[in-house]
Motif scaffolding. Structure first.
Motif, PDB file in Angstrom:
ATOM      1  N   SER A   1      29.914  51.936  78.140  1.00  0.00           N
ATOM      2  CA  SER A   1      29.789  52.876  77.014  1.00  0.00           C
ATOM      3  C   SER A   1      30.576  54.141  77.288  1.00  0.00           C
ATOM      4  CB  SER A   1      28.329  53.277  76.795  1.00  0.00           C
ATOM      5  OG  SER A   1      27.621  52.189  76.313  1.00  0.00           O
ATOM      6  N   SER A   2      30.418  54.644  78.489  1.00  0.00           N
ATOM      7  CA  SER A   2      31.099  55.890  78.810  1.00  0.00           C
ATOM      8  C   SER A   2      32.609  55.659  78.863  1.00  0.00           C
ATOM      9  CB  SER A   2      30.488  56.444  80.106  1.00  0.00           C
ATOM     10  OG  SER A   2      31.444  56.884  80.980  1.00  0.00           O
ATOM     11  N   GLY A   3      33.023  54.525  79.403  1.00  0.00           N
ATOM     12  CA  GLY A   3      34.453  54.206  79.434  1.00  0.00           C
ATOM     13  C   GLY A   3      35.042  54.118  78.035  1.00  0.00           C
ATOM     14  N   LEU A   4      34.296  53.523  77.112  1.00  0.00           N
ATOM     15  CA  LEU A   4      34.791  53.423  75.729  1.00  0.00           C
ATOM     16  C   LEU A   4      34.855  54.789  75.075  1.00  0.00           C
ATOM     17  CD1 LEU A   4      33.018  50.295  74.192  1.00  0.00           C
ATOM     18  CD2 LEU A   4      35.395  50.532  74.927  1.00  0.00           C
TER      19      LEU A   4
ATOM     20  N   ALA B   1      29.335  58.776  89.917  1.00  0.00           N
ATOM     21  CA  ALA B   1      28.856  57.402  90.084  1.00  0.00           C
ATOM     22  C   ALA B   1      29.490  56.492  89.039  1.00  0.00           C
ATOM     23  CB  ALA B   1      27.334  57.363  89.984  1.00  0.00           C
ATOM     24  N   THR B   2      29.675  57.008  87.825  1.00  0.00           N
ATOM     25  CA  THR B   2      30.289  56.206  86.776  1.00  0.00           C
ATOM     26  C   THR B   2      31.738  55.871  87.135  1.00  0.00           C
ATOM     27  OG1 THR B   2      28.907  57.354  85.188  1.00  0.00           O
ATOM     28  CG2 THR B   2      30.690  56.072  84.284  1.00  0.00           C
ATOM     29  N   SER B   3      32.471  56.864  87.614  1.00  0.00           N
ATOM     30  CA  SER B   3      33.857  56.618  88.034  1.00  0.00           C
ATOM     31  C   SER B   3      33.885  55.583  89.152  1.00  0.00           C
ATOM     32  CB  SER B   3      34.512  57.879  88.600  1.00  0.00           C
ATOM     33  OG  SER B   3      34.311  58.978  87.797  1.00  0.00           O
TER      34      SER B   3
ATOM     35  N   VAL C   1      34.713  60.468  93.355  1.00  0.00           N
ATOM     36  CA  VAL C   1      35.699  60.595  92.275  1.00  0.00           C
ATOM     37  C   VAL C   1      37.096  60.339  92.843  1.00  0.00           C
ATOM     38  CG1 VAL C   1      36.731  62.145  90.584  1.00  0.00           C
ATOM     39  CG2 VAL C   1      34.260  62.245  91.018  1.00  0.00           C
ATOM     40  N   LEU C   2      37.360  60.895  94.018  1.00  0.00           N
ATOM     41  CA  LEU C   2      38.696  60.748  94.613  1.00  0.00           C
ATOM     42  C   LEU C   2      38.930  59.312  95.067  1.00  0.00           C
ATOM     43  CD1 LEU C   2      38.360  64.138  96.416  1.00  0.00           C
ATOM     44  CD2 LEU C   2      40.040  63.624  94.612  1.00  0.00           C
TER      45      LEU C   2
ATOM     46  N   SER D   1      39.359  55.940  82.036  1.00  0.00           N
ATOM     47  CA  SER D   1      38.687  56.923  81.182  1.00  0.00           C
ATOM     48  C   SER D   1      37.499  57.541  81.906  1.00  0.00           C
ATOM     49  CB  SER D   1      38.246  56.258  79.882  1.00  0.00           C
ATOM     50  OG  SER D   1      39.389  55.760  79.208  1.00  0.00           O
ATOM     51  N   ASN D   2      36.738  56.716  82.617  1.00  0.00           N
ATOM     52  CA  ASN D   2      35.610  57.262  83.380  1.00  0.00           C
ATOM     53  C   ASN D   2      36.102  58.167  84.506  1.00  0.00           C
ATOM     54  OD1 ASN D   2      33.371  56.210  81.998  1.00  0.00           O
ATOM     55  ND2 ASN D   2      33.654  54.205  82.946  1.00  0.00           N
ATOM     56  N   CYS D   3      37.190  57.771  85.140  1.00  0.00           N
ATOM     57  CA  CYS D   3      37.741  58.597  86.224  1.00  0.00           C
ATOM     58  C   CYS D   3      38.195  59.956  85.696  1.00  0.00           C
ATOM     59  CB  CYS D   3      38.927  57.905  86.892  1.00  0.00           C
ATOM     60  SG  CYS D   3      38.428  56.614  88.042  1.00  0.00           S
TER      61      CYS D   3
END
Ligand code: FAD
Lengths: 410, 370
Positions: free
Chosen positions: A295-298, B304-306, B230-231, B283-285
């Motif tokens: 979701s976050s990526g989109l 954590a998402t990245s 992140v890195l 996009s997450n990064c």
């Protein structure tokens, strides 16, 4: 890179927020985030009221020029609107084809007079549009369509059949692709129109869907007359216009609507599993983490595309990933939601607002989303060919006159 | 709002890519993998000359005082080119630990030398095949004496000093240990990715200097790992995209059944799926980069998402790249396995996917409670 608002953006966000809070209900103040179980008539009148309210307050079709009923907003302002609106429970589901697909095509191909006539009522939700593209023998292979158009004087006569036409039964107008020359090659003999759905000879028959509802239809054309003025693009150039429409469709498609990460997370926080809260379960956390990342990526992919748009770049077919990822995610989340509710998850609830309903509707809806507007497979073709530059599929219909191409019925 | 790197940052990225290409970084990674050396010293010297080790070190400590966005674009290129240097250990972990926890004296002593590459640092945290926790840490700090053993320490046999996690009584602490000091015994360890060096380090009454005297060591370490994540994610992203491009190029040139294999849908769709994974991770990064560079409250979630999505993308791309290459992909000679190995190394070195997924959900639980 700055995910924070500039002063101007913050001002705009506040304006949006103020308007929404005065006119709409926050999702968190409601039992569920949409209107999954409402009957179509009620949902339509609610949506029309909402669209008119938006229009009257200057919030309709943000990115359209104001002379056609829009607001002339920047892409970033659209993002801000989207972010704020996503917190509210907003009626919809009727105007996307018009505002997202027919509108942009009219803007490119219609006369000034036609734009002034048709765009504002489209923006206001007064007139609803449908998309008459797919046929029994032409879905993914849309250019294989056969509905015939013949010009005599200034008038075209249309004969044939469309299928899967969402909302045809409540639509006022439609965009239509036809074959005007069957002896030309497949992509060369097409011509594109818009027409009044109340024209004599148009017959709409509902198709019952897997969910039991009937939102799409068969549409039959028997000697339907369309004035030549309602042709969009040149004769034989319909494929180009259709591609513009489809490109806009991919931009217009938002995420698959239905339960997403937050709903699944809340559900897991409120239900027991293996003697403890479901959210404590490792397999539940694992899945939730994947969905959150998707979701976050989109979300940020969409923002990045908007940034590209602001720089004046045309957003490419990159937008195709939204539908693939969100459709599949919805299907998984819907199954997960029912699984969490154990055996009771499949029991149809009394009230449409009950938690089960959202997941049950998603269970069916996701299966349709993965097909409508370009199947997962076709979208992967588009990504690989148009984004990554891989070769086209081998085709059996290249360079052959349309009427000599093998088809399912032959 | 603006969701892209600036044109200066993109220029830096482009320069970094060209520089690493001209340095033949991938070839050097293979040489380190096959040879006896623990890292490529000439590449490392060039990286230092480029000023990259000094990127985020404040100017008062002889650094460049640039932001994290600059470091992120460099990381992506280092990942793309498999750079066989101790950059990640020394910069994302040791340098960052000192910047965020060091006393002024410690900063004075270490940061200028880290900036110039005179010294290399690393983080020594893993002790066993169980994922580390406050409960299972066995290294012990008594006064200024450290005892215990760390394993799988990336660059442990290259670094001059390490940031070491240990127990002091019941609580976790971090300390700085000079690795040439008495009581430190370093043994190189063979791993799946010998293009990056690893070692076990035994401490016997080794002299240690506490880092972050007045903070909870465990929480401080998690914060360091969040920032580093992140890195690392940018390195993984670069690696993932490199694999996608390799698969694409090979598929275009390889013919079977009279046509390029890139025209088979099974291959096209595989590469489209790589693209999807890479885009989501990118996009997450980007959000992670922003959160890191602004120290946003969303940082733990964004990091954590990245990390989770970049690990996933690299995994997908590195394995399906081999598949796309057929038998060639399974040979030592082709570079596919270098990425497959690096993918596993990067996925492991600051905690597993399960650990980061759990961190992600835990951070969202905290956010939802507020
Ligand atoms: C809910 C819903 C709403 C819709 N609304 C509208 C509407 O408003 N207007 C409209 O015009 N149409 C509408 N459609 C139609 C939709 O666009 C088509 O169903 C879709 O394009 C697929 O075409 P098809 O049904 O003919 O399936 P087919 O094209 O026959 O596909 C069947 C299967 O074959 C696969 N396939 C086909 N070609 C290829 C290929 N080249 N490579 C790999 N796999 C392939 C497909 O991916 C699919 O899995 C709607 C469909 C649904 C489900």
């Amino acid at each position: 890179m700055d995910f924070n608002d500039t002063t101007e953006e913050a001002k705009f966000r506040k304006e949006v927020g103020d308007w929404l809070s005065a006119n709409a209900t926050l999702k968190e103040d409601e039992e569920s985030g949409s209107y999954p179980g409402m009957g179509e008539d009620d949902a339509l009148s609610l949506a029309k009221k909402w669209a008119a309210k938006l229009y009257d307050s200057g919030w309709a079709c943000l990115h359209w020029p104001s002379e056609y009923g829009g607001r002339g907003s920047t892409p970033i302002e659209r993002v801000i609107w989207g972010q704020e609106a996503s917190k509210y429970r907003i009626p919809g589901g009727f105007f996307e084809i018009g505002q997202g697909m027919a509108g942009p095509v009219l803007m490119m191909y219609a006369t000034e007079e036609q734009k002034k006539r048709y765009l504002p009522p489209m923006a206001k939700g007064e007139e609803i549009w449908c998309q008459l593209f797919s046929e029994p023998g032409a879905g993914s292979d849309l250019a294989g369509l056969k509905t015939k158009s013949v010009l005599e004087g200034d008038t075209w006569t249309i004969n044939g059949q469309k299928i899967w036409t969402s909302g045809a039964h409540y639509s006022d107008y439609g965009i239509l692709v036809t074959r005007s020359d069957a002896s030309a090659q497949k992509h060369k003999g097409l011509t594109y129109f818009f027409l009044d759905m109340k024209s004599p000879g148009v017959e709409v028959r509902p198709i019952k869907q897997i969910s039991g509802g009937a939102n799409f239809n068969e549409v039959y054309f028997t000697d339907v007359k369309i004035p030549d003025e309602q042709r969009l693009g040149s004769v034989g150039d319909g494929w180009k216009v259709a591609l513009t429409t489809l490109m806009n469709e991919r931009l217009a498609v938002g995420d698959a609507s239905g339960p997403d990460f937050q709903e699944a997370f809340n559900l897991a926080c409120g239900h027991d599993l293996n003697g403890d809260l479901a959210i404590k379960d490792g397999s539940v956390r694992d899945k939730l983490a994947d969905w959150y990342c998707q979701s976050s990526g989109l979300k940020y992919t969409k923002y990045r595309n908007i940034s590209a748009l602001s720089r004046g770049e045309t957003p490419g077919p990159q937008a195709s990933i939204t539908k693939i990822v969100s459709g599949n995610k919805l299907q998984e989340i819907a199954n997960f939601g029912m699984d969490i509710m154990d055996a009771a998850g499949i029991v149809r609830p009394e009230s449409a607002d009950a938690e089960q309903n959202m997941y049950q509707m998603g269970f069916f809806g996701a299966a349709g989303i993965r097909i409508a507007g370009g199947t997962d497979e076709i979208l992967r073709n588009i990504i690989s060919e148009q984004v990554l530059g891989l070769p086209q599929d081998m085709r059996a219909d290249k360079g052959i006159p349309f009427n000599e191409i093998p088809s399912s019925n032959k | 709002m603006n969701f892209e790197f600036s044109s200066d940052q993109m220029l830096l990225k482009d320069q970094a890519r060209k520089f690493l290409e001209s340095e033949e970084s991938v070839k050097k990674a293979r040489e380190v993998l096959e040879g006896e050396q623990t890292y490529d010293e000439s590449l490392w010297r060039s990286v230092i000359e480029m000023g990259w080790t000094a990127t985020t070190i404040p100017e008062e400590f002889d650094g460049l005082g640039l932001g994290y966005l600059e470091l992120c674009v460099i990381a992506e290129e280092l990942g793309r080119s498999l750079a066989p240097t101790p950059f990640s250990s020394s910069v994302y972990l040791a340098t960052e630990a000192l910047i965020s926890l060091g006393s002024n004296e410690q900063k004075q002593s270490y940061l200028p030398r880290l900036a110039t590459g005179e010294i290399i640092g690393t983080l020594a945290h893993t002790e066993s095949t169980s994922s580390p926790s406050v409960e299972n840490l066995t290294c012990e700090l008594n006064g200024n004496k450290l005892n215990g053993t760390k394993i799988a320490v990336t660059d442990g046999d290259i670094a001059n000093f390490a940031v070491v996690s240990a127990k002091e009584g019941e609580k976790a602490v971090l300390c700085l240990v000079d690795l040439s000091t008495k009581g430190v015994e370093i043994t190189s360890q063979n791993t799946l990715d010998p293009s990056r060096s690893h070692a076990s380090i035994n401490f016997k009454d080794a002299e240690a200097d506490i880092l972050g005297a007045d903070v909870d060591g465990w929480i401080a370490l998690q914060e360091i790992l969040d920032r580093a994540a992140v890195l690392f994610a940018f390195e993984q992203l670069g690696g993932a995209e490199a694999c996608m491009n390799m698969a694409k190029e090979y598929a275009m040139g390889r013919f079977a059944f009279g046509r390029p294999i890139a025209s088979f849908q099974a291959i096209k769709h595989k590469i489209a799926d790589m693209y999807i994974a890479v885009e989501l991770a990118r996009s997450n990064c980007y959000f992670g980069a922003w959160a890191l560079s602004t120290d946003a409250p969303e940082l733990p979630t964004a990091a954590a998402t990245s990390r989770v999505s970049a690990s996933k993308a690299f995994h997908e791309c590195s394995k399906e790249n081999i598949q796309t290459h057929g038998g060639m992909g399974f040979t030592w000679e082709f570079d596919c396995h270098l990425y497959y190995r690096r993918c596993r190394q990067l996925a492991a070195n600051i905690g597993s996917q399960a650990v980061w997924k759990n961190k992600l959900i835990s951070s969202l639980e905290r956010a939802n409670q507020i």
